[in-house]
Design an enzyme around this catalytic site. Structure first.
Site, short mmCIF file in Angstrom:
data_model
loop_
_atom_site.label_atom_id
_atom_site.label_comp_id
_atom_site.label_asym_id
_atom_site.label_seq_id
_atom_site.Cartn_x
_atom_site.Cartn_y
_atom_site.Cartn_z
N LYS A 144 1.05 -0.87 0.27
CA LYS A 144 0.11 -0.07 -0.32
C LYS A 144 0.97 1.10 -0.13
O LYS A 144 1.96 1.17 0.62
CB LYS A 144 -0.72 -0.10 0.92
CG LYS A 144 -2.06 0.74 1.39
CD LYS A 144 -2.23 1.43 2.19
CE LYS A 144 -3.75 1.45 2.37
NZ LYS A 144 -4.60 1.64 3.78
N SER A 153 -9.44 2.06 2.17
CA SER A 153 -8.36 2.23 1.92
C SER A 153 -7.58 1.70 1.21
O SER A 153 -6.09 2.17 -0.18
CB SER A 153 -7.59 3.97 2.45
OG SER A 153 -6.70 3.30 3.63
N SER A 183 -10.23 -0.05 6.26
CA SER A 183 -9.33 0.09 5.48
C SER A 183 -8.70 -0.78 4.80
O SER A 183 -8.36 -1.13 3.48
CB SER A 183 -8.52 1.20 5.56
OG SER A 183 -8.90 2.74 5.71
#
Length: 453
Positions: A78, A152, A176
């Protein structure tokens, strides 16, 4: 010739360790799949093709590959965690394009275990929202490409669901990991506080954010979690009979859970009861103020992360979110509401080992430029489809998303398992039981699907 793209991390590591595959061929196959598919998915901000192949050769040269739990396994990271030699943009045009001198500790642990970082994945700006889009593009759900992958950690989830990597690293401050995992048919674990090193942004959203794995199988999630936590791999055990509470009620007042997610949760409850667990309906005593507490912490965390960035280069929804959060900063830093929430929920977990809930309230929003839309609209959409996750960041307790059945559209559905502190292994055992009794497809069949599906 064996095709390694779409295989699990455990299968790949075993093949590399036994000499049935080389790290270079495994990584090359996954890079080819990324090149073929990512234009339709938008999972990656940057792909490290040359660097990844060179690092695969370095893994092969180590020798003693049998001692590496992730030998030759391609992994995506990420884009809010440092990867040595790459810039970390956190989905924003306002962040500096500075190359990281060192790996984040979780990335370093993955590499030490033999994994090869093939790229950094897309996130919404500053990892704020429950959909993934922004200046680096829109990330789509590989199972239904008209839908957003969620956020996210949307890019990481989409990369795994499309078979571009077998596992990916993400993090979870208000859901997330669990939100995109539930959308994309993946297994994830938000570990309890302190199990895996955090170091996410400035202060980990007041200690609510945790790093964790995204995977297609429980075995891979278990394996990756052990690497991230720096512990010996926990072997699968037969899930001992557990007391399981079931609730399909939304924690947030005024938000309802749609019929498919409620039905999936009830079906999962019957499945676990049939396997010998004591399953009862029990409603967690969520306070009416939970939504306000979550909003205060969510916005205040963004205010901290946005400090020092040029507001003119932030999207309007991010600027407003941070401005709202600045009003709450002082109160959040001195807040006792999280401890009060823990005390309120502890009696439920004294009576029950695990709480089973829907993972989401409804399917993810349409894929589109949500970063260009208003702040309130984004907040209402995010809380309306993903109200189930924030309580467990506020308490700091472990929680999982586990695929379970399908939605009427054919996209994956999912349930959430929550446990008391230190119960990650128990949650994984239950998830593995669900996987064995109700297996799910590993990856989306993207080559047969177009952007209009």
């Amino acid at each position: 010739m064996t095709n390694w793209a779409g295989r699990s991390a455990a299968e790949i590591a075993a093949a590399v360790s036994e000499g049935r595959a080389t790290p270079r061929e495994v990584v090359a196959e996954h890079l080819a799949r990324i090149e073929r598919l990512d234009g339709r998915v938008g999972a990656f901000r940057t792909v490290r093709a040359e660097a990844a192949l060179a690092e695969a050769d370095e893994v092969a040269a180590r020798g003693a590959l049998a001692g590496l739990p992730l030998a030759g396994v391609p992994v995506a990271v990420k884009d809010n965690l440092a990867v040595r030699g790459e810039s970390g943009r956190a989905g924003s045009a306002a962040t500096p394009d500075t190359l990281a001198a060192d790996d984040h500790v979780t990335v370093a642990r993955l590499r030490a275990a033999g994994a090869v970082v093939v790229g950094l994945t897309n996130v919404p700006e500053l990892c704020v929202f429950g959909t993934t889009e922004g200046v680096h593009g829109i990330t789509r759900n590989p199972w239904a490409t008209t839908r957003n992958a969620g956020g996210s950690s949307g890019g990481s989830a989409a990369a795994v669901a499309a078979g571009m990597v077998p596992i990916a690293l993400g993090n979870d401050g208000m859901g997330s990991l669990r939100i995109p995992a539930a959308n994309c048919g993946l297994v994830t674990v938000k570990p309890g506080h302190g199990v895996v090193p955090a170091g996410i942004g400035e202060g980990d959203w007041f200690g609510m954010a945790e790093n964790g794995p995204l995977a297609t199988t429980v075995e891979d999630a278990r394996l990756m979690l052990s690497v991230l936590a720096g512990t010996e791999p926990v072997r699968r055990r037969e899930a001992a009979p557990r007391a399981i509470a079931v609730s399909v009620r939304s924690p947030l007042a005024g938000v309802n859970v749609s019929r498919p997610y409620a039905a999936a949760t009830r079906d999962a409850a019957r499945l676990l009861a049939g396997a010998g667990h004591r399953v009862r309906r029990a409603e967690p005593p969520y306070p009416m103020s939970l939504g306000v507490t979550a909003l205060r912490h969510w916005t205040a965390g963004t205010a901290v992360d946005a400090a020092g960035l040029d507001p003119r280069r932030l999207a309007r929804r991010t600027r407003v979110h941070a401005a709202v959060g600045r009003r709450f900063l002082k109160g959040v830093r001195a807040d006792t509401r999280r401890e009060a929430l823990r005390r309120r929920l502890e009696p439920l977990f004294a009576e029950y080992d695990v709480l089973l809930t829907p993972a989401l309230a409804r399917r993810s929003p349409q894929a589109g430029p949500w970063h260009e839309r208003g702040w309130l609209r984004n907040v209402l959409v995010d809380t309306g489809y993903s109200p189930m996750t924030p309580p467990w960041n506020l308490t700091g307790w472990p929680a999982m998303a586990v695929p379970f059945g399908t939605l009427p559209s054919g996209a994956p559905c999912a349930v959430q398992l929550v446990g008391r502190p230190g119960s990650e292994a128990d949650l994984l055992d239950l998830a593995e039981l669900i996987e064995r009794l109700r297996p799910w497809p590993r990856t989306a069949d993207l080559p047969l699907r177009g952007p209009g599906t």
